[in-house]
Design an enzyme around this catalytic site. Structure first.
Site, mmCIF file in Angstrom:
data_model
loop_
_atom_site.group_PDB
_atom_site.id
_atom_site.type_symbol
_atom_site.label_atom_id
_atom_site.label_comp_id
_atom_site.label_asym_id
_atom_site.label_seq_id
_atom_site.Cartn_x
_atom_site.Cartn_y
_atom_site.Cartn_z
ATOM 1 C CG HIS A 113 -46.340 5.284 -24.034
ATOM 2 N ND1 HIS A 113 -47.520 4.984 -23.406
ATOM 3 C CD2 HIS A 113 -45.663 4.094 -23.870
ATOM 4 C CE1 HIS A 113 -47.559 3.897 -22.740
ATOM 5 N NE2 HIS A 113 -46.452 3.174 -23.118
ATOM 6 N N GLY A 265 -37.451 -10.797 -15.793
ATOM 7 C CA GLY A 265 -36.133 -10.932 -16.563
ATOM 8 C C GLY A 265 -36.296 -10.716 -18.003
#
Length: 306
Positions: A113, A265
């Site tokens: 990662h 969001g």
């Protein structure tokens, strides 16, 4: 001096393109190509912005992998970003960065990662706050000490121009961060991790962030090339799927980047590209002592690798 968003965008999108090309070269001539998924948040959404997620699935080397660029903005920082800086709660923000997660098919190849990012928080009649963050870490299933040493040595070399102590500080930051508190266990063998970086000015912080992003391919892909042809069977794949469960647990429970994206969001598919395609859980299971599967537990405890 403030952050030049055009310069940031040029670097991050260029880094994304370079990493996709490097991963495709590792896949080889007959391997899978990354699919480019460009997206933009609809007008009126809580979070504004756009990005491009480059994704590979069912490759001959990478079972699943993603290299994502995003540039987003919102009216208020999410709770995950202000937990340690409550004075910034309620500020508008703009964030930009690149995230990479590569899950090889061969269990002898580790998952890796990397993330590099910049964030600006603003409020009326207040001095803007900015910082950089990022890092890279390695999550093997069947560990090779020489691979871990190579990964850490590359991280150390990349950070050496910024001070003799920087690698050690960020290595500890990585060991502390990528830790599953509910398991009392590290996720992998670490690397480097930094956040809230604004010491020394924008130029230094951006240069350090670039150094980490630019070092990832050299730190990780030679390990994949070295191990990709090692033979394996169902036993190794089964253990890989079990250990991948730890990766999922960390990303969904503890990872601040995942929480930031979901709480603000963000685009769910791009945020959850980090999850492996196949994973298993077992109730209270441990490998037998002396087996190859037990070897991972011998290297998880943080130590000096270089």
């Amino acid at each position: 001096m403030m952050i030049d968003t055009d310069v940031l965008r040029d670097y991050f999108t260029g880094l994304q393109a370079r990493l996709v090309s490097a991963a495709e070269a590792t896949e080889g001539a007959g391997g899978a190509r990354f699919r480019r998924d460009t997206w933009e948040k609809a007008a009126g959404a809580t979070l504004g912005g756009s990005g491009c997620t480059c994704i590979v699935e069912e490759g001959q080397v990478f079972e699943r992998g993603g290299v994502a660029f995003s540039q987003v903005h919102g009216a208020a920082l999410p709770a995950s970003a202000t937990a340690k800086r409550p004075e910034l709660a309620g500020r508008a923000f703009a964030a930009m960065g690149v995230s990479v997660v590569l899950h090889p098919r061969n269990p002898y190849c580790p998952t890796a990662h990397m993330n590099v990012r910049a964030l600006l928080a603003t409020a009326a009649e207040a001095e803007p706050a900015w910082w950089f963050g990022g890092g890279m870490d390695l999550t093997p299933y069947y560990p090779f000490v020489e691979d871990i040493r190579h990964f850490h040595a590359t991280c150390r070399q990349a950070l050496l121009p910024f001070g003799d102590d920087v690698y050690a500080r960020y290595k500890k930051g990585c060991d502390d961060y990528f830790f599953l508190k509910h398991r009392n266990e590290p996720r992998g063998v670490g690397g480097v991790f930094f956040d809230d970086l604004n010491e020394g000015g924008v130029d230094r912080c951006f240069a350090l962030t670039r150094a980490v992003g630019d070092a990832f391919a050299a730190a990780y892909l030679p390990i994949v090339e070295q191990r990709r042809a090692l033979p394996y069977g169902e036993r190794e794949r089964d253990f890989q799927a079990y250990r991948r469960g730890r990766y999922v647990e960390f990303n969904l429970v503890w990872d601040r980047g995942t929480l930031f994206g979901l709480q603000s969001g963000g685009r769910t598919e791009s945020i959850l590209m980090s999850l492996p395609p196949l994973v298993k859980w077992r109730y209270d299971w441990q490998p037998d002592a002396g087996t190859p599967e037990a070897s991972i537990y011998e290297v998880l405890a943080p130590r000096d690798w270089v």
